[in-house]
Design a protein around this motif. Structure first.
Motif, mmCIF file in Angstrom:
data_model
loop_
_atom_site.group_PDB
_atom_site.id
_atom_site.type_symbol
_atom_site.label_atom_id
_atom_site.label_comp_id
_atom_site.label_asym_id
_atom_site.label_seq_id
_atom_site.Cartn_x
_atom_site.Cartn_y
_atom_site.Cartn_z
ATOM 1 N N GLY A 28 0.823 -1.197 0.000
ATOM 2 C CA GLY A 28 0.000 0.000 0.000
ATOM 3 C C GLY A 28 0.860 1.251 0.000
ATOM 4 O O GLY A 28 1.814 1.368 -0.754
ATOM 5 N N ASN A 29 0.502 2.163 0.859
ATOM 6 C CA ASN A 29 1.219 3.429 0.936
ATOM 7 C C ASN A 29 2.273 3.462 2.028
ATOM 8 O O ASN A 29 2.789 4.525 2.339
ATOM 9 N N GLU A 31 5.432 2.495 2.247
ATOM 10 C CA GLU A 31 6.758 2.991 1.850
ATOM 11 C C GLU A 31 6.724 4.489 1.554
ATOM 12 O O GLU A 31 7.674 5.205 1.866
ATOM 13 N N MET A 32 5.628 4.964 0.988
ATOM 14 C CA MET A 32 5.519 6.399 0.726
ATOM 15 C C MET A 32 5.424 7.174 2.039
ATOM 16 O O MET A 32 6.044 8.213 2.214
ATOM 17 N N LEU A 33 4.659 6.632 2.993
ATOM 18 C CA LEU A 33 4.548 7.284 4.302
ATOM 19 C C LEU A 33 5.871 7.232 5.065
ATOM 20 O O LEU A 33 6.229 8.184 5.765
#
Length: 158
Positions: A28-29, A31-33
């Motif tokens: 999901g997100n 790694e971006m977070l």
């Protein structure tokens, strides 16, 4: 003489050699977070560290003035308790996130990656818990069994 044709895949076609993939785990997100956390916590840490260094080394007697009494006096104020707690938590989480990224990038085998990550998480949690306990349970005014203040207690206790 004719040359044999070589077909080169267009970039970003999604064809990656299977030995470089680690499965289709849907992160999901996260790694971006985690990337965003590194940027935000890094900026906050710069402020926290420079104020910490300035208040401890530039104000007052400098490094020769840092002793048990200095820490006791500083932690008598809730602002400095919160400041040092934020510094501890952000520095540990920021560093652990960076090491987690390095482990994910360089540990090729799943078992090695798992155990390195577990060691990192346990060490991070232990340091955060122990550091938080030290900050919140710090008692500079030492007393004996009768409740009388010990003579080597810092001046702020008298």
């Amino acid at each position: 003489m004719s040359t044999p044709e070589t077909t080169i895949a267009a970039p970003r076609t999604g064809r990656i050699d299977p030995k470089y993939t680690r499965g289709e785990s849907g992160k999901g997100n996260f790694e971006m977070l985690a990337w965003l956390f590194m940027r935000v916590s890094g900026v906050i840490l710069v402020v926290l560290v420079f104020v910490h260094i300035f208040s401890n080394l530039m104000v007052g007697d400098g490094i020769s003035g840092i002793d048990f009494g200095f820490v006791a006096g500083k932690w008598a104020h809730p602002l400095w308790l919160f400041w040092d707690l934020a510094l501890l938590w952000l520095a540990m989480l920021h560093g652990a996130n960076g090491v987690r990224t390095i482990i994910n990038d360089y540990a090729e085998r799943d078992g090695v990656r798992f155990w390195l990550s577990m060691i990192l998480y346990v060490a991070t949690a232990a340091i955060i818990v122990l550091g938080t306990l030290v900050i919140f349970t710090f008692e500079p005014c030492m007393v004996d069994a009768t409740g009388a203040l010990l003579e080597n207690s810092p001046a702020i206790c008298r």
